[in-house]
Design a protein around this motif. Structure first.
Motif, PDB file in Angstrom:
ATOM      1  N   TYR A 152       0.534   4.873  -2.320  1.00 62.32           N
ATOM      2  CA  TYR A 152       0.626   6.287  -1.913  1.00 62.32           C
ATOM      3  C   TYR A 152       1.796   6.960  -2.635  1.00 62.32           C
ATOM      4  O   TYR A 152       1.721   8.125  -3.031  1.00 62.32           O
ATOM      5  CB  TYR A 152       0.780   6.403  -0.390  1.00 62.32           C
ATOM      6  CG  TYR A 152      -0.510   6.122   0.337  1.00 62.32           C
ATOM      7  CD1 TYR A 152      -1.467   7.114   0.491  1.00 62.32           C
ATOM      8  CD2 TYR A 152      -0.799   4.852   0.825  1.00 62.32           C
ATOM      9  CE1 TYR A 152      -2.682   6.857   1.122  1.00 62.32           C
ATOM     10  CE2 TYR A 152      -1.998   4.582   1.465  1.00 62.32           C
ATOM     11  CZ  TYR A 152      -2.939   5.582   1.607  1.00 62.32           C
ATOM     12  OH  TYR A 152      -4.133   5.312   2.224  1.00 62.32           O
ATOM     13  N   ARG A 153       2.879   6.224  -2.800  1.00 61.02           N
ATOM     14  CA  ARG A 153       4.044   6.782  -3.494  1.00 61.02           C
ATOM     15  C   ARG A 153       3.719   7.064  -4.965  1.00 61.02           C
ATOM     16  O   ARG A 153       4.102   8.107  -5.511  1.00 61.02           O
ATOM     17  CB  ARG A 153       5.225   5.794  -3.420  1.00 61.02           C
ATOM     18  CG  ARG A 153       5.897   5.746  -2.075  1.00 61.02           C
ATOM     19  CD  ARG A 153       6.907   4.602  -1.996  1.00 61.02           C
ATOM     20  NE  ARG A 153       7.570   4.569  -0.718  1.00 61.02           N
ATOM     21  CZ  ARG A 153       8.663   5.265  -0.416  1.00 61.02           C
ATOM     22  NH1 ARG A 153       9.246   5.997  -1.340  1.00 61.02           N
ATOM     23  NH2 ARG A 153       9.195   5.201   0.786  1.00 61.02           N
ATOM     24  N   THR A 186       0.831  -1.214   0.000  1.00 60.03           N
ATOM     25  CA  THR A 186       0.000   0.000   0.000  1.00 60.03           C
ATOM     26  C   THR A 186       0.866   1.266   0.000  1.00 60.03           C
ATOM     27  O   THR A 186       0.456   2.297  -0.521  1.00 60.03           O
ATOM     28  CB  THR A 186      -0.978   0.028   1.190  1.00 60.03           C
ATOM     29  OG1 THR A 186      -0.244   0.007   2.409  1.00 60.03           O
ATOM     30  CG2 THR A 186      -1.938  -1.134   1.142  1.00 60.03           C
ATOM     31  N   GLY A 187       2.073   1.156   0.567  1.00 62.09           N
ATOM     32  CA  GLY A 187       2.990   2.307   0.536  1.00 62.09           C
ATOM     33  C   GLY A 187       3.305   2.686  -0.898  1.00 62.09           C
ATOM     34  O   GLY A 187       3.377   3.871  -1.257  1.00 62.09           O
ATOM     35  N   VAL A 192       5.463  12.384   0.176  1.00 59.42           N
ATOM     36  CA  VAL A 192       4.311  11.475   0.184  1.00 59.42           C
ATOM     37  C   VAL A 192       3.321  11.809   1.303  1.00 59.42           C
ATOM     38  O   VAL A 192       2.115  11.572   1.169  1.00 59.42           O
ATOM     39  CB  VAL A 192       4.786   9.991   0.222  1.00 59.42           C
ATOM     40  CG1 VAL A 192       5.438   9.654   1.520  1.00 59.42           C
ATOM     41  CG2 VAL A 192       3.672   9.026  -0.086  1.00 59.42           C
ATOM     42  N   ALA A 249      -0.691  11.247   1.756  1.00 56.28           N
ATOM     43  CA  ALA A 249      -1.128  10.223   2.723  1.00 56.28           C
ATOM     44  C   ALA A 249      -1.863  10.816   3.920  1.00 56.28           C
ATOM     45  O   ALA A 249      -2.613  10.118   4.595  1.00 56.28           O
ATOM     46  CB  ALA A 249       0.079   9.407   3.195  1.00 56.28           C
ATOM     47  N   GLY A 288       1.086  -2.252   5.155  1.00 55.36           N
ATOM     48  CA  GLY A 288       1.138  -0.793   5.180  1.00 55.36           C
ATOM     49  C   GLY A 288       1.093  -0.261   6.594  1.00 55.36           C
ATOM     50  O   GLY A 288       1.701  -0.826   7.499  1.00 55.36           O
ATOM     51  N   ARG A 289       0.363   0.855   6.766  1.00 55.86           N
ATOM     52  CA  ARG A 289       0.263   1.450   8.108  1.00 55.86           C
ATOM     53  C   ARG A 289      -1.136   1.253   8.701  1.00 55.86           C
ATOM     54  O   ARG A 289      -1.316   1.340   9.901  1.00 55.86           O
ATOM     55  CB  ARG A 289       0.535   2.959   8.043  1.00 55.86           C
ATOM     56  CG  ARG A 289       1.827   3.357   7.387  1.00 55.86           C
ATOM     57  CD  ARG A 289       3.015   2.848   8.173  1.00 55.86           C
ATOM     58  NE  ARG A 289       4.261   3.452   7.734  1.00 55.86           N
ATOM     59  CZ  ARG A 289       4.910   3.143   6.617  1.00 55.86           C
ATOM     60  NH1 ARG A 289       4.441   2.229   5.812  1.00 55.86           N
ATOM     61  NH2 ARG A 289       6.049   3.739   6.312  1.00 55.86           N
ATOM     62  N   ASP A 290      -2.129   1.029   7.828  1.00 53.18           N
ATOM     63  CA  ASP A 290      -3.521   0.989   8.296  1.00 53.18           C
ATOM     64  C   ASP A 290      -4.274  -0.218   7.761  1.00 53.18           C
ATOM     65  O   ASP A 290      -5.491  -0.243   7.766  1.00 53.18           O
ATOM     66  CB  ASP A 290      -4.243   2.268   7.833  1.00 53.18           C
ATOM     67  CG  ASP A 290      -4.289   2.388   6.311  1.00 53.18           C
ATOM     68  OD1 ASP A 290      -3.529   1.655   5.638  1.00 53.18           O
ATOM     69  OD2 ASP A 290      -5.077   3.180   5.793  1.00 53.18           O
ATOM     70  N   ARG A 306       9.457  10.247  10.229  1.00 52.65           N
ATOM     71  CA  ARG A 306       8.457   9.394   9.574  1.00 52.65           C
ATOM     72  C   ARG A 306       7.593   8.684  10.616  1.00 52.65           C
ATOM     73  O   ARG A 306       6.390   8.568  10.462  1.00 52.65           O
ATOM     74  CB  ARG A 306       9.134   8.365   8.669  1.00 52.65           C
ATOM     75  CG  ARG A 306       9.662   8.997   7.408  1.00 52.65           C
ATOM     76  CD  ARG A 306      10.265   7.967   6.512  1.00 52.65           C
ATOM     77  NE  ARG A 306       9.249   7.089   5.933  1.00 52.65           N
ATOM     78  CZ  ARG A 306       9.514   6.092   5.128  1.00 52.65           C
ATOM     79  NH1 ARG A 306      10.753   5.814   4.819  1.00 52.65           N
ATOM     80  NH2 ARG A 306       8.560   5.361   4.627  1.00 52.65           N
ATOM     81  N   ARG A 323      -1.013  10.796  12.200  1.00 50.28           N
ATOM     82  CA  ARG A 323      -1.942  11.063  11.096  1.00 50.28           C
ATOM     83  C   ARG A 323      -3.386  10.986  11.616  1.00 50.28           C
ATOM     84  O   ARG A 323      -3.744  10.018  12.304  1.00 50.28           O
ATOM     85  CB  ARG A 323      -1.676   9.956  10.067  1.00 50.28           C
ATOM     86  CG  ARG A 323      -2.356  10.085   8.789  1.00 50.28           C
ATOM     87  CD  ARG A 323      -1.699   9.138   7.772  1.00 50.28           C
ATOM     88  NE  ARG A 323      -0.425   9.632   7.315  1.00 50.28           N
ATOM     89  CZ  ARG A 323       0.704   8.926   7.293  1.00 50.28           C
ATOM     90  NH1 ARG A 323       0.727   7.686   7.682  1.00 50.28           N
ATOM     91  NH2 ARG A 323       1.809   9.472   6.865  1.00 50.28           N
ATOM     92  N   ASP A 369       3.644   9.012  10.852  1.00 51.46           N
ATOM     93  CA  ASP A 369       2.824   7.797  10.734  1.00 51.46           C
ATOM     94  C   ASP A 369       1.894   7.624  11.937  1.00 51.46           C
ATOM     95  O   ASP A 369       0.768   7.154  11.799  1.00 51.46           O
ATOM     96  CB  ASP A 369       3.719   6.551  10.618  1.00 51.46           C
ATOM     97  CG  ASP A 369       4.313   6.395   9.220  1.00 51.46           C
ATOM     98  OD1 ASP A 369       3.825   7.060   8.289  1.00 51.46           O
ATOM     99  OD2 ASP A 369       5.271   5.616   9.069  1.00 51.46           O
ATOM    100  N   ARG A 376      -7.152   9.035   1.309  1.00 45.96           N
ATOM    101  CA  ARG A 376      -7.039   7.720   1.953  1.00 45.96           C
ATOM    102  C   ARG A 376      -8.294   6.892   1.662  1.00 45.96           C
ATOM    103  O   ARG A 376      -8.217   5.692   1.452  1.00 45.96           O
ATOM    104  CB  ARG A 376      -6.827   7.851   3.468  1.00 45.96           C
ATOM    105  CG  ARG A 376      -5.565   8.582   3.861  1.00 45.96           C
ATOM    106  CD  ARG A 376      -5.182   8.324   5.314  1.00 45.96           C
ATOM    107  NE  ARG A 376      -4.700   6.973   5.504  1.00 45.96           N
ATOM    108  CZ  ARG A 376      -3.446   6.587   5.335  1.00 45.96           C
ATOM    109  NH1 ARG A 376      -2.522   7.456   4.991  1.00 45.96           N
ATOM    110  NH2 ARG A 376      -3.095   5.346   5.507  1.00 45.96           N
TER     111      ARG A 376
HETATM  112  O1   DC Z   1       5.996   1.899   3.365  1.00 45.72           O
HETATM  113  P1   DC Z   1       6.459   3.075   2.505  1.00 45.72           P
HETATM  114  O2   DC Z   1       7.680   3.779   3.039  1.00 45.72           O
HETATM  115  O3   DC Z   1       6.621   2.733   1.065  1.00 45.72           O
HETATM  116  O4   DC Z   1       5.241   4.141   2.604  1.00 45.72           O
HETATM  117  C1   DC Z   1       5.292   5.376   1.937  1.00 45.72           C
HETATM  118  C2   DC Z   1       4.494   6.424   2.707  1.00 45.72           C
HETATM  119  O5   DC Z   1       3.099   6.212   2.603  1.00 45.72           O
HETATM  120  C3   DC Z   1       4.821   6.538   4.192  1.00 45.72           C
HETATM  121  O6   DC Z   1       5.174   7.877   4.449  1.00 45.72           O
HETATM  122  C4   DC Z   1       3.563   6.205   4.921  1.00 45.72           C
HETATM  123  C5   DC Z   1       2.484   6.249   3.874  1.00 45.72           C
HETATM  124  N1   DC Z   1       1.566   5.110   3.971  1.00 45.72           N
HETATM  125  C6   DC Z   1       0.347   5.313   4.562  1.00 45.72           C
HETATM  126  O7   DC Z   1       0.064   6.429   5.011  1.00 45.72           O
HETATM  127  N2   DC Z   1      -0.558   4.293   4.623  1.00 45.72           N
HETATM  128  C7   DC Z   1      -0.253   3.078   4.144  1.00 45.72           C
HETATM  129  N3   DC Z   1      -1.149   2.106   4.217  1.00 45.72           N
HETATM  130  C8   DC Z   1       1.019   2.846   3.557  1.00 45.72           C
HETATM  131  C9   DC Z   1       1.911   3.895   3.494  1.00 45.72           C
END
Ligand code: DC
Length: 220
Positions: free
Chosen positions: A35-36, A31-32, A95, A99, A125-127, A176, A183, A180, A105
């Motif tokens: 967003y990238r 998922t990162g 990014v 994000a 990912g993060r979420d 970061r 947010r 993260d 989102r």
């Molecule tokens: O995992 P990564 O470094 O490729 O993620 C890139 C950016 O995207 C990082 O700053 C956090 C964000 N991100 C996010 O907000 N939600 C996700 N599910 C995955 C990444």
């Protein structure tokens, strides 16, 4: 089957998720990278990163897919492979504009669920355990001590021929982490029912085996 993995930068989740997907014969969703890719498109279009409505418009008209090339998955942005471009520092530092925006989102979460409708997936990912698939049967939160995460970043970059000092990397990783975790929507946190795994002292193979063991036990 859905396996969702969250964790901070440098926790090893991408590496682990990729291998796990391979072993389970599942699609790997990074998922990162999504967003990238969107950030890359916004930067290439030259619009103001503060212009949330325009970014939202771009997001609504963006197609994102993953294709397998050899043993890795590449992201396709409107059909074009941008796997290399999205790892560039200017994308990494910008990014968060994309994000951090809740409406964007929402679109990403919709796309992530859509990619997962017809097949088994390992999504990271993060979420992904808190927002995208809170009901997933298999949820993991991977973590590692801060200094180990800095060390991993440094060695990844060195492998690509990029030398960045420990201090600089520590600062950017701490920043970061802060972004993260704070947010307003989709912040990084351990979801209820997600299994916490500290990977600091574990090899990649050990983490993969641990996850497979837990998945297989639950599936019996
Ligand atoms: O995992 P990564 O470094 O490729 O993620 C890139 C950016 O995207 C990082 O700053 C956090 C964000 N991100 C996010 O907000 N939600 C996700 N599910 C995955 C990444």
């Amino acid at each position: 089957m859905i396996v969702a993995i969250d964790g901070p930068a440098g926790s090893g989740k991408s590496t682990i998720a990729k291998i796990l997907a391979e072993r389970l014969g599942a699609l790997y969703i990074d998922t990162g990278a999504m967003y990238r890719a969107l950030t890359y498109k916004v930067l290439a279009s030259g619009i103001d990163l503060q212009d949330k409505e325009k970014i939202y418009e771009i997001a609504r008209n963006t197609k994102l897919d993953f294709v397998k090339k050899g043993s890795t998955y590449h992201i396709l942005l409107d059909g074009k492979d941008v796997n290399e471009e999205i790892r560039k520092p200017e994308v990494s530092t910008k990014v968060f504009y994309v994000a951090d925006y809740p409406k964007i989102r929402g679109i990403m979460v919709f796309l992530q669920r859509k990619l997962s409708t017809n097949e088994s997936v390992v999504i990271e990912g993060r979420d992904t355990t808190t927002v995208v698939f809170p009901e997933a049967k298999h949820k993991f939160f991977l973590d590692a001590e801060f200094s180990e995460r800095v060390r991993r970043r440094q060695s990844d970059l060195l492998n690509k021929g990029i030398k960045i000092s420990w201090e600089e990397l520590s600062q950017s990783l701490a920043e970061r982490d802060r972004k993260d975790k704070t947010r307003p929507v989709g912040a990084l946190k351990q979801a209820p029912g997600a299994i916490y795994i500290d990977t600091t002292k574990l090899s990649i193979e050990e983490v993969v085996n641990k996850l497979l063991e837990i998945i297989n036990k639950k599936d019996v």
